[in-house]
Scaffold this active site. Structure first.
Site, PDB file in Angstrom:
ATOM      1  N   GLY A   1     -13.570   4.918  10.180  1.00 45.77           N
ATOM      2  CA  GLY A   1     -12.170   5.120  10.573  1.00 45.77           C
ATOM      3  C   GLY A   1     -11.915   6.613  10.571  1.00 45.77           C
TER       4      GLY A   1
ATOM      5  N   ARG B   1     -12.485  15.412   7.134  1.00 45.24           N
ATOM      6  CA  ARG B   1     -13.275  15.713   5.932  1.00 45.24           C
ATOM      7  C   ARG B   1     -14.724  16.000   6.309  1.00 45.24           C
ATOM      8  NH1 ARG B   1     -11.795  10.419   2.720  1.00 45.24           N
ATOM      9  NH2 ARG B   1      -9.896  10.247   3.930  1.00 45.24           N
TER      10      ARG B   1
ATOM     11  N   LEU C   1     -11.262  10.462  17.441  1.00 44.83           N
ATOM     12  CA  LEU C   1     -12.542  10.379  18.150  1.00 44.83           C
ATOM     13  C   LEU C   1     -12.367  10.230  19.666  1.00 44.83           C
ATOM     14  CD1 LEU C   1     -15.389  10.164  16.624  1.00 44.83           C
ATOM     15  CD2 LEU C   1     -15.515   8.009  17.827  1.00 44.83           C
TER      16      LEU C   1
ATOM     17  N   HIS D   1     -13.322   2.617  -0.170  1.00 40.27           N
ATOM     18  CA  HIS D   1     -13.279   1.601   0.900  1.00 40.27           C
ATOM     19  C   HIS D   1     -13.870   0.269   0.418  1.00 40.27           C
ATOM     20  CE1 HIS D   1     -13.464   5.000   4.149  1.00 40.27           C
ATOM     21  NE2 HIS D   1     -12.204   4.618   3.943  1.00 40.27           N
TER      22      HIS D   1
ATOM     23  N   ARG E   1      -2.598  -2.025  -3.504  1.00 41.14           N
ATOM     24  CA  ARG E   1      -3.809  -1.236  -3.288  1.00 41.14           C
ATOM     25  C   ARG E   1      -3.764  -0.024  -4.215  1.00 41.14           C
ATOM     26  NH1 ARG E   1      -5.315   3.091   1.046  1.00 41.14           N
ATOM     27  NH2 ARG E   1      -7.518   3.218   0.618  1.00 41.14           N
TER      28      ARG E   1
ATOM     29  N   GLU F   1      -8.183  -5.324   5.164  1.00 39.73           N
ATOM     30  CA  GLU F   1      -8.056  -4.985   3.751  1.00 39.73           C
ATOM     31  C   GLU F   1      -6.884  -5.716   3.100  1.00 39.73           C
ATOM     32  OE1 GLU F   1      -8.758  -0.850   5.219  1.00 39.73           O
ATOM     33  OE2 GLU F   1      -9.394  -0.513   3.157  1.00 39.73           O
TER      34      GLU F   1
ATOM     35  N   ASN G   1       0.878  -1.171   0.000  1.00 38.74           N
ATOM     36  CA  ASN G   1       0.000   0.000   0.000  1.00 38.74           C
ATOM     37  C   ASN G   1       0.916   1.221   0.000  1.00 38.74           C
ATOM     38  OD1 ASN G   1      -1.803   2.039   0.501  1.00 38.74           O
ATOM     39  ND2 ASN G   1      -2.745   1.071   2.294  1.00 38.74           N
TER      40      ASN G   1
HETATM   41  P1  ADP Z   1      -7.854   5.041   8.852  1.00 40.48           P
HETATM   42  O1  ADP Z   1      -9.046   5.588   8.139  1.00 40.48           O
HETATM   43  O2  ADP Z   1      -6.737   6.027   8.966  1.00 40.48           O
HETATM   44  O3  ADP Z   1      -7.438   3.658   8.403  1.00 40.48           O
HETATM   45  P2  ADP Z   1      -8.641   3.726  11.326  1.00 40.48           P
HETATM   46  O4  ADP Z   1      -9.586   2.736  10.772  1.00 40.48           O
HETATM   47  O5  ADP Z   1      -7.361   3.247  11.895  1.00 40.48           O
HETATM   48  O6  ADP Z   1      -8.360   4.923  10.334  1.00 40.48           O
HETATM   49  O7  ADP Z   1      -9.430   4.553  12.450  1.00 40.48           O
HETATM   50  C1  ADP Z   1      -8.854   5.628  13.096  1.00 40.48           C
HETATM   51  C2  ADP Z   1      -9.888   6.234  14.021  1.00 40.48           C
HETATM   52  O8  ADP Z   1     -10.303   5.232  14.961  1.00 40.48           O
HETATM   53  C3  ADP Z   1      -9.380   7.412  14.826  1.00 40.48           C
HETATM   54  O9  ADP Z   1     -10.285   8.498  14.709  1.00 40.48           O
HETATM   55  C4  ADP Z   1      -9.409   6.904  16.260  1.00 40.48           C
HETATM   56  O10 ADP Z   1      -9.821   7.892  17.132  1.00 40.48           O
HETATM   57  C5  ADP Z   1     -10.475   5.852  16.211  1.00 40.48           C
HETATM   58  N1  ADP Z   1     -10.312   4.913  17.318  1.00 40.48           N
HETATM   59  C6  ADP Z   1      -9.365   3.989  17.493  1.00 40.48           C
HETATM   60  N2  ADP Z   1      -9.547   3.364  18.682  1.00 40.48           N
HETATM   61  C7  ADP Z   1     -10.646   3.915  19.261  1.00 40.48           C
HETATM   62  C8  ADP Z   1     -11.352   3.721  20.491  1.00 40.48           C
HETATM   63  N3  ADP Z   1     -10.955   2.813  21.373  1.00 40.48           N
HETATM   64  N4  ADP Z   1     -12.419   4.500  20.727  1.00 40.48           N
HETATM   65  C9  ADP Z   1     -12.825   5.416  19.847  1.00 40.48           C
HETATM   66  N5  ADP Z   1     -12.205   5.648  18.682  1.00 40.48           N
HETATM   67  C10 ADP Z   1     -11.139   4.908  18.380  1.00 40.48           C
END
Ligand code: ADP
Length: 392
Positions: free
Chosen positions: A198, A229, A271, A168, A83, A372, A7
């Site tokens: 995510g 975004r 988040l 996605h 990817r 993925e 990727n």
């Molecule tokens: P990406 O789109 O970059 O692949 P991910 O799927 O890794 O992103 O998701 C990242 C998001 O997941 C971040 O906003 C992070 O805050 C959130 N996140 C990860 N663990 C937790 C958790 N335990 N509680 C709430 N949000 C979480």
């Protein structure tokens, strides 16, 4: 039978080595800050000392050195899966890469100016480094090529030549198939709403294994509120702020992609940080989460109506897999639609795919970790011309 999955981003190469006979992950790693002196390589969780990488080729060669010095060996690799973010209308399936495919990915750069150039660079470099292996491109848009015209058509002048593609797709494909497995039903008979939440986030309505609608559009900017975004806004906002604030198109584009979403509303794109601020009584963070959840609920209602009958709602990706609060609030009060969340199941920390709805619910609510890379590897070995299946 091993597959190397790459990727390639603008300044990084993420990679995984998977053994497809046992669906096992043999190695994972990341070469990052390519082009900078501070570039570093993490191979199987270990920081491998480097002097930085001048370019993607130097990065990939450093990855090979890490495999050679630290293992595992790459001698059983049968194919490399790449990817690629945008496949436009041309690619509805993964494809064996040749010079024509490379050219086509290049021609799609205007549709994904942030992603396709880096994906293409990764492909070029990997084909030079592994000239004897088949290389396969797996597109984020491909799964959504089954959208019907009424879902992908924008009601704008046709000569604009724009439409919804959706993204996605690799995740939505993997997760919706796993949902059918978890329910013990044939994929072709199960309707799911997949919430990939995510940093980027999108929803897909999947009818019997085919994507029939999704929340991202021509670009990954549409739909849900994301980390940085905006998701959906009235398109009239753009000319309005251009005129009233004197912003250029590039400035607006950048603000919608980088300074909007949770970051725009709450000052944080993670988040977990936004929830912390909510708990600390920050009204901006509270509003941000209200908007975030409201948008998700709107799409659930929308796609419930699109599908008519829904067998499963699936949460995946960083937020979907790890945040019980978002899951609970997104589905609260939907008992009339057959949707309910069991509080104890929802709160239980777990890493595996599971149901969080009460037994006997009309709609199963599932949490399924996305994978993925495994899906890319799977699609890579199933692509025509990669591995010849022995005759029955
Ligand atoms: P990406 O789109 O970059 O692949 P991910 O799927 O890794 O992103 O998701 C990242 C998001 O997941 C971040 O906003 C992070 O805050 C959130 N996140 C990860 N663990 C937790 C958790 N335990 N509680 C709430 N949000 C979480």
């Amino acid at each position: 039978m091993h597959v190397l999955v790459l990727n390639s981003g603008s300044s990084s190469i993420k990679y995984q080595l998977l053994d497809m006979s046992g669906r096992r992950r043999l190695a994972t790693g990341l070469a990052e800050r390519i082009g900078e002196r501070s570039g570093r390589l993490v191979h199987n969780g270990e920081d491998v000392g480097t002097d930085g990488f001048a370019d993607h080729e130097a990065g990939l060669r450093a990855v090979l050195d890490a495999f050679a010095e630290r293992g595992p060996a790459l001698d059983e690799v049968v194919a490399v899966g790449h990817r690629v973010v945008h496949g436009g209308d041309r690619f509805a399936q993964p494809v064996l890469i040749d010079d024509d495919v490379e050219k086509a990915i290049g021609q799609l750069i205007p549709l994904a100016p942030l992603h396709n150039p880096a994906n293409l660079e990764g492909i070029r470099v990997a084909r030079r480094v592994f000239p004897d292996l088949p290389h396969v491109a797996v597109f984020d848009t491909a799964f959504h090529q089954t959208l019907p015209p009424e879902a992908y058509t924008y009601a704008v002048p046709p000569e604009w030549n724009v439409r919804k593609y959706g993204f996605h797709g690799t995740s939505h494909a993997y997760v919706s198939r796993r949902a059918a497995e978890l329910l013990g039903r044939p994929y072709g008979e199960v309707n799911t709403i997949v919430l990939h939440l995510g940093n980027g986030a999108s929803v897909a309505a999947v009818r019997g294994g085919r994507s029939v609608d999704t929340s991202m559009g021509l670009t990954p900017l549409a739909g849900l509120v994301m980390g940085t975004r905006s998701g959906d806004v009235d398109p009239g906002v753009l000319p309005y702020v251009a005129r009233s604030l004197g912003l250029s198109l590039d400035e607006i584009d950048s603000a919608l992609n980088r300074d909007s979403g949770l970051r725009g509303l709450a000052g944080e794109n993670d988040l977990r940080e936004v929830w912390r601020a909510v708990d600390g009584g920050d009204p901006a963070a509270r509003l941000a989460m209200d908007v975030y959840i409201h948008r998700i609920r709107g799409y659930i209602g929308n796609y419930y109506a699109v599908l008519g009958e829904v067998h499963a709602i699936v949460f995946t990706a960083g937020v979907g897999e790890n945040d019980p609060r978002t899951r609970e609030r997104a589905l609260a009060g939907l008992g009339r639609l057959g949707i309910a969340v069991d509080p104890a199941r929802n709160a239980a920390p777990a890493r595996h795919a599971r149901a969080i709805s009460p037994d006997g619910s009309g709609v199963a609510v599932l949490v399924i970790p996305t994978d993925e890379e495994l899906e890319i590897a799977e699609q890579t070995i199933n692509t025509d011309g990669v591995v010849r299946n022995p005759p029955d």
